[in-house]
Scaffold this active site. Sequence first.
Site, short mmCIF file in Angstrom:
data_model
loop_
_atom_site.label_atom_id
_atom_site.label_comp_id
_atom_site.label_asym_id
_atom_site.label_seq_id
_atom_site.Cartn_x
_atom_site.Cartn_y
_atom_site.Cartn_z
CD GLU A 141 -2.59 1.66 0.22
OE1 GLU A 141 -2.48 2.80 -0.24
OE2 GLU A 141 -3.36 0.80 -0.25
CG HIS A 163 -44.91 -1.06 17.77
ND1 HIS A 163 -45.20 -0.27 16.68
CD2 HIS A 163 -45.51 -0.50 18.85
CE1 HIS A 163 -45.97 0.73 17.09
NE2 HIS A 163 -46.17 0.62 18.40
N GLY A 192 -7.51 2.54 2.38
CA GLY A 192 -7.82 3.05 1.05
C GLY A 192 -8.68 4.29 1.03
CB THR A 193 -10.69 5.76 -1.73
OG1 THR A 193 -9.62 5.99 -2.65
CG2 THR A 193 -11.73 6.87 -1.89
CG ASP A 211 -14.06 1.26 -6.40
OD1 ASP A 211 -14.95 0.47 -6.03
OD2 ASP A 211 -13.89 2.38 -5.91
#
Length: 465
Positions: free
Chosen positions: A35, A444, A41-42, A312
């Site tokens: 890295e 609920h 990362g991003t 990506d």
Amino acid sequence: MKEISCKLLVIGAGPGGYVCAIRAGQLGVDTVIVEFGKPGGTCLNVGCIPSKALIHAAEEFGKIAHIAGGKDPLGIKVGALTLDLTKTIAWKDGIVSRLNSGVAGLLKKAKVKTVQGWATFRDGKTVEVETETGTQVIHAETVVIATGSAPVELPFLPFGGPVISSTEALALSEVPEKLAVVGGGYIGLELGMAFAKMGAKVTVVEALPRVLTQYDAELTRPVLKRLGELGVEVMLGVKAKGLSTKGDALLVETAEGMNAKVTADRILVTVGRKPLTEGWGLERIDLDMAGKFIRIDDQCRTSMRGIFAIGDVTGEPMLAHRAMAQGEMVAEIVAGHKRSWDKRAIPAICFTDPELVAAGLTPEEAKAFAGEIKIGQFPFAANGRAMTKQGEDGFVRVVARADNHLLLGIQAVGQGVSELSAAFGLALEMGARLEDIAGTIHAHPTQGEGFQEAALKALGHALHV
């Protein structure tokens, strides 16, 4: 020149890369990860996490400003307020730093060796990494490319000066008086709405006829309403042309073909992201491409034996959780397990106000796929929890086959609906039918009841609407 060998080399320590490396390490695979920047990362450093921190700060400030303006019905009163954005950014950076350390610790725990530097392919089994102490050569049996993506830069609006990407927007020391946002996608609207809540006069410039085109118009309607309430001007069918000579305005061309100026202190360009395929020496290994992305199969294998690609760099949807799932799968394949990519749905979330969630097929896609369908939609205006949170604007919608009631898609818009994405994804992955959701007891009062009610509505017997 130092040389090391390993069974698995992962290039990129973003969500996909670090998950792949950690899982491989857990399985006993000798793993090295490279890295250039900080781990995460991003997403962790200049994307998902910091943007959500800024959005949260803006939401809190916006609430207080609303109360200070005497418009709140809860009986709460406050005096004058200010925002120290420098302190906000420092708080955001603290969160990022803690998560950076967390990822590094997890890699170490999994016995993954981390090499800091820029990797370049020498051949399909070897990379050279330029580190602070010299060149490191790494030989690997298997390589995973997880290099991620970067903001798209417009040639007529290059980044620099008043023109910024989302990275710079998340590091501003003060709120712009006037902010122009080029691009009406999820990144532009998330950050644009955040800055509007913090006091900026925001103008969104979108070349298409509507914003958030990845979601259907009905789903985005509450977001458009909120943009108006925040005073955000949305210019549709308008093309950005460049920066004014003085650098104090965005030049645009209107839908009628007229030239105009949008005065702005900062111009935030958010027109998409591009895969990071350059600078790594990929041309030396000659991988098959799918347009600008690396072509992969259902196991994330590339055209070259022993090389995988995830995240990506392999195409849409560019989502961290997709990359993570791919990374985990690849690690298990490398370890000898039988795995393949067979996902029914990858939930997509837009953290606007209100939030949007979409999983599976839209109504239009479902019709094209299955023919006759059933749709059930339940409004949060009839949900007690949403009302107590002042979040009545929105709904949950389910889409199912008409013949066997199999769920094909689930969408929602509303305050905090991002937290419903796990339930939506699980229902689709498990092959749930309308009766399964309708017959599951939902606590609920919660907004999750809207999911059950939408299924009941599709079956023809909603209880609370």
